[in-house]
Design an enzyme around this catalytic site. Structure first.
Site, PDB file in Angstrom:
ATOM      1  N   ARG A   1       0.587  -1.399   0.037  1.00  0.00           N
ATOM      2  CA  ARG A   1       0.255  -0.007  -0.254  1.00  0.00           C
ATOM      3  C   ARG A   1       1.198   0.693  -0.130  1.00  0.00           C
ATOM      4  NH1 ARG A   1      -3.798   2.263   4.669  1.00  0.00           N
ATOM      5  NH2 ARG A   1      -1.790   3.628   5.839  1.00  0.00           N
TER       6      ARG A   1
ATOM      7  N   TYR B   1      -2.452  11.468   5.151  1.00  0.00           N
ATOM      8  CA  TYR B   1      -3.711  10.442   6.721  1.00  0.00           C
ATOM      9  C   TYR B   1      -2.431   9.008   6.145  1.00  0.00           C
ATOM     10  CZ  TYR B   1      -4.200   5.364   6.617  1.00  0.00           C
ATOM     11  OH  TYR B   1      -4.762   4.160   7.218  1.00  0.00           O
TER      12      TYR B   1
ATOM     13  N   ASP C   1      -5.306   3.961   0.151  1.00  0.00           N
ATOM     14  CA  ASP C   1      -6.279   3.890   0.868  1.00  0.00           C
ATOM     15  C   ASP C   1      -6.433   5.478   1.495  1.00  0.00           C
ATOM     16  OD1 ASP C   1      -8.210   4.123   3.520  1.00  0.00           O
ATOM     17  OD2 ASP C   1      -6.859   2.724   4.579  1.00  0.00           O
TER      18      ASP C   1
ATOM     19  N   HIS D   1      -8.957   6.639   3.176  1.00  0.00           N
ATOM     20  CA  HIS D   1      -9.583   6.969   4.558  1.00  0.00           C
ATOM     21  C   HIS D   1     -10.745   8.233   4.321  1.00  0.00           C
ATOM     22  CE1 HIS D   1      -8.496   6.685   8.695  1.00  0.00           C
ATOM     23  NE2 HIS D   1      -8.181   5.212   8.429  1.00  0.00           N
TER      24      HIS D   1
ATOM     25  N   GLU E   1      -9.426   1.542  -1.309  1.00  0.00           N
ATOM     26  CA  GLU E   1      -9.853   1.619  -0.054  1.00  0.00           C
ATOM     27  C   GLU E   1     -10.831   2.529   0.110  1.00  0.00           C
ATOM     28  OE1 GLU E   1      -6.948  -0.142   2.895  1.00  0.00           O
ATOM     29  OE2 GLU E   1      -8.680   0.739   4.267  1.00  0.00           O
TER      30      GLU E   1
ATOM     31  N   GLU F   1     -13.963  -1.792   7.669  1.00  0.00           N
ATOM     32  CA  GLU F   1     -13.405  -1.624   8.416  1.00  0.00           C
ATOM     33  C   GLU F   1     -13.618  -0.452   9.821  1.00  0.00           C
ATOM     34  OE1 GLU F   1      -8.994   0.209   7.249  1.00  0.00           O
ATOM     35  OE2 GLU F   1      -9.549   1.752   8.485  1.00  0.00           O
TER      36      GLU F   1
ATOM     37  N   ARG G   1     -13.777  -5.391   3.948  1.00  0.00           N
ATOM     38  CA  ARG G   1     -12.830  -5.372   5.195  1.00  0.00           C
ATOM     39  C   ARG G   1     -13.004  -5.681   6.376  1.00  0.00           C
ATOM     40  NH1 ARG G   1      -8.286  -3.584   4.849  1.00  0.00           N
ATOM     41  NH2 ARG G   1      -8.076  -1.237   5.760  1.00  0.00           N
TER      42      ARG G   1
ATOM     43  N   GLU H   1      -4.151  -7.587   5.270  1.00  0.00           N
ATOM     44  CA  GLU H   1      -3.827  -5.955   5.938  1.00  0.00           C
ATOM     45  C   GLU H   1      -3.175  -6.638   6.475  1.00  0.00           C
ATOM     46  OE1 GLU H   1      -5.354  -2.958   7.735  1.00  0.00           O
ATOM     47  OE2 GLU H   1      -4.151  -1.308   7.010  1.00  0.00           O
TER      48      GLU H   1
ATOM     49  N   TRP I   1     -11.706  12.234   9.343  1.00  0.00           N
ATOM     50  CA  TRP I   1     -10.620  11.914   9.096  1.00  0.00           C
ATOM     51  C   TRP I   1     -10.511  10.119   8.587  1.00  0.00           C
ATOM     52  CZ3 TRP I   1      -8.049   8.304  11.187  1.00  0.00           C
ATOM     53  CH2 TRP I   1      -6.233   7.947  11.712  1.00  0.00           C
TER      54      TRP I   1
HETATM   55  C1  CS2 Z   1      -6.509   2.049   8.354  1.00  0.00           C
HETATM   56  C2  CS2 Z   1      -6.074   2.287   9.921  1.00  0.00           C
HETATM   57  O1  CS2 Z   1      -5.683  -0.172   8.240  1.00  0.00           O
HETATM   58  C3  CS2 Z   1      -6.061   0.678   7.026  1.00  0.00           C
HETATM   59  O2  CS2 Z   1      -6.520   0.548   6.596  1.00  0.00           O
HETATM   60  O3  CS2 Z   1      -7.330   2.915   7.357  1.00  0.00           O
HETATM   61  O4  CS2 Z   1      -5.009   2.043   9.982  1.00  0.00           O
HETATM   62  C4  CS2 Z   1      -7.068   2.875  10.756  1.00  0.00           C
HETATM   63  O5  CS2 Z   1      -6.781   4.393  10.169  1.00  0.00           O
HETATM   64  C5  CS2 Z   1      -7.010   2.771  11.744  1.00  0.00           C
HETATM   65  O6  CS2 Z   1      -7.449   1.320  11.971  1.00  0.00           O
HETATM   66  C6  CS2 Z   1      -7.940   3.375  13.281  1.00  0.00           C
HETATM   67  O7  CS2 Z   1      -7.500   3.119  14.021  1.00  0.00           O
HETATM   68 MG    MG Z   2      -7.506   1.718   6.156  1.00  0.00          MG
END
Ligand code: CS2
Ligand code: MG
Length: 402
Positions: free
Chosen positions: A148, A160, A210, A212, A236, A262, A283, A339, A402
């Site tokens: 990634r 991010y 990602d 985010h 992502e 996630e 995810r 991941e 965020w």
């Molecule tokens: C992220 C995470 O791994 C990822 O894809 O989006 O690191 C996420 O920011 C964290 O799990 C938040 O606690």
């Molecule tokens: Mg993520």
């Protein structure tokens, strides 16, 4: 009949905060579950201690499905990260116990191996493009098959997913960090550095990115189109996923594969995304989506609609979660990718695990159950350390996702 005699909740910070549940049966068998919800740890610890543990004592630990239904339906209030993480921890611990009683690793109880190992992706990042390219080179040399890539956006002071030191840890010890965000700057920049990664390293590995949750659907559609030649493995969390319908618009505009899940916690949160084939990878994690029992249900639904798995595996999930994820990943027919971020040494002194990494693939020892042990004494040296995840603000000062 063996019964659940004790259930203890440990909150410790060996490198970062983890909430761990340990269930002990009247026969002396123990099982572990991960109950970590980054930045809201004590809410889950209390849900477990104050509301679930009293319901577990005296029950038959073998009745995993029944206990899951009892805790989920019995709460009356449905879904949500706190509830689903607490139920997940109980579920994982019960699978761990069942494996130990049967003297088999959990993946054998789930139907046995469908594959020899589990392909993972690692996280390359940089404060600028040259440092990102160096990081990608490092992961290529370590033998990872999937990487990634995230880079700070020039001119806005951050973005991010950029690692500060050796380890990526977004949570801060005081109040949340406030980080600046400009969608315009990001949209102009991201395709250029993803292209440079392909120009330098070619197409012989999987490249992921990602977003985010930071774009609107039409902005995400534009990004997806702009990077089609880069052939991402996935884009992502292009847009916040509470509105599942938003993904339809992205889908109509681009062939870039989409991954999300996630921060979603139940089959209901991903139902439309899956059944309407709006995503390519789901995810959800074993820790935040109700444990092995519920994750299997989500993944089986996904299999019907050509959606593959891509479980979240950041270091804010404990090694118990990673082990449980690998047990599931080894068995499901529609596995996509896992991941993976290595935990720091202090974490690994507290959690002893049979998970191994070789050439970008995770694997498991044949230890019964989940194959993880918790060292309570070592954990006591690392008391809870309250932390918060950051908040993003647009350049005019207003709050952004965020
Ligand atoms: C992220 C995470 O791994 C990822 O894809 O989006 O690191 C996420 O920011 C964290 O799990 C938040 O606690
Ligand atoms: Mg993520």
């Amino acid at each position: 009949m063996s019964t659940i005699e004790r259930a203890e909740v440990f909150v410790a910070s060996p490198g970062r905060n983890f909430v761990t549940l340990r269930i002990t049966t009247s026969d002396g068998v123990t099982g572990l579950g991960d109950a970590t919800l980054n930045g809201r740890e004590l809410a889950v610890a209390s849900y477990l201690k104050d509301h679930l543990v009293p319901l577990l004592i005296g029950r038959d630990p073998a009745r995993i499905e029944d206990i899951w239904q009892y805790l989920y339906r019995g709460a009356y209030w449905r879904r949500g990260p706190v509830t689903m993480t607490a139920i997940a921890a109980v579920d994982m611990a019960l699978w761990d116990i069942k494996g130990k009683v049967a003297n088999l690793p959990v993946y054998q109880l789930l139907g046995g191996r469908s594959r020899d190992g589990v392909m993972v992706y690692s996280h390359a990042s940089g404060t600028d493009v040259p440092s990102l390219l160096d990081d990608v080179a490092r992961f290529r040399d370590l033998g990872y098959q999937a990487i990634r890539a995230q880079t700070a956006v020039p001119g806005i002071g951050g973005s991010y997913g950029v690692r500060k030191g050796v380890v990526y840890e977004p949570a801060s010890t005081s109040l949340p960090d406030e980080q600046p965000w400009s969608t315009e700057a990001y949209l102009d920049f991201a395709p250029t550095y993803l292209t440079q990664v392909r120009e330098k390293f070619g197409f012989g590995f999987h490249l992921l990115h990602d977003v985010h949750h930071r774009l609107t659907p039409i902005e995400a559609a534009r990004l997806g189109k702009a990077v089609e030649d880069v052939r991402l493995f996935w884009m992502e969390d292009p847009t916040p996923a509470e509105n599942q319908d938003a993904f339809r618009l992205i889908r109509q505009h681009t062939t870039t594969p989409i991954a999300t899940g996630e921060i979603l916690n139940s089959i209901w949160d991903v139902k439309d995304l899956i059944t309407e084939q709006l995503i390519d990878y789901v995810r959800t994690t074993v820790t935040h989506a109700g444990g092995i029992t519920h994750l299997r249900r989500i993944f089986d639904l996904a299999a019907l609609y050509h959606v593959r798995t891509g479980s979240h595996g950041a270091t804010d999930l404990s090694p118990v979660s990673l082990a449980a994820a690998v047990h599931v990943d080894l068995t499901v027919p529609n596995f996509g990718i896992q991941e993976y971020m290595p935990h720091v040494a202090e974490t690994m002194e507290v959690f002893r695990t049979g998970v191994t990494l070789e050439k970008g693939m995770l694997n498991l020892s044949d230890a019964p159950g989940l194959g993880v042990e918790y060292d309570e004494k070592a954990a006591e040296r690392h008391p809870y350390d309250p932390r918060y995840l950051p908040v993003a603000r647009r350049l005019d000062g207003s709050v952004h996702d965020w």
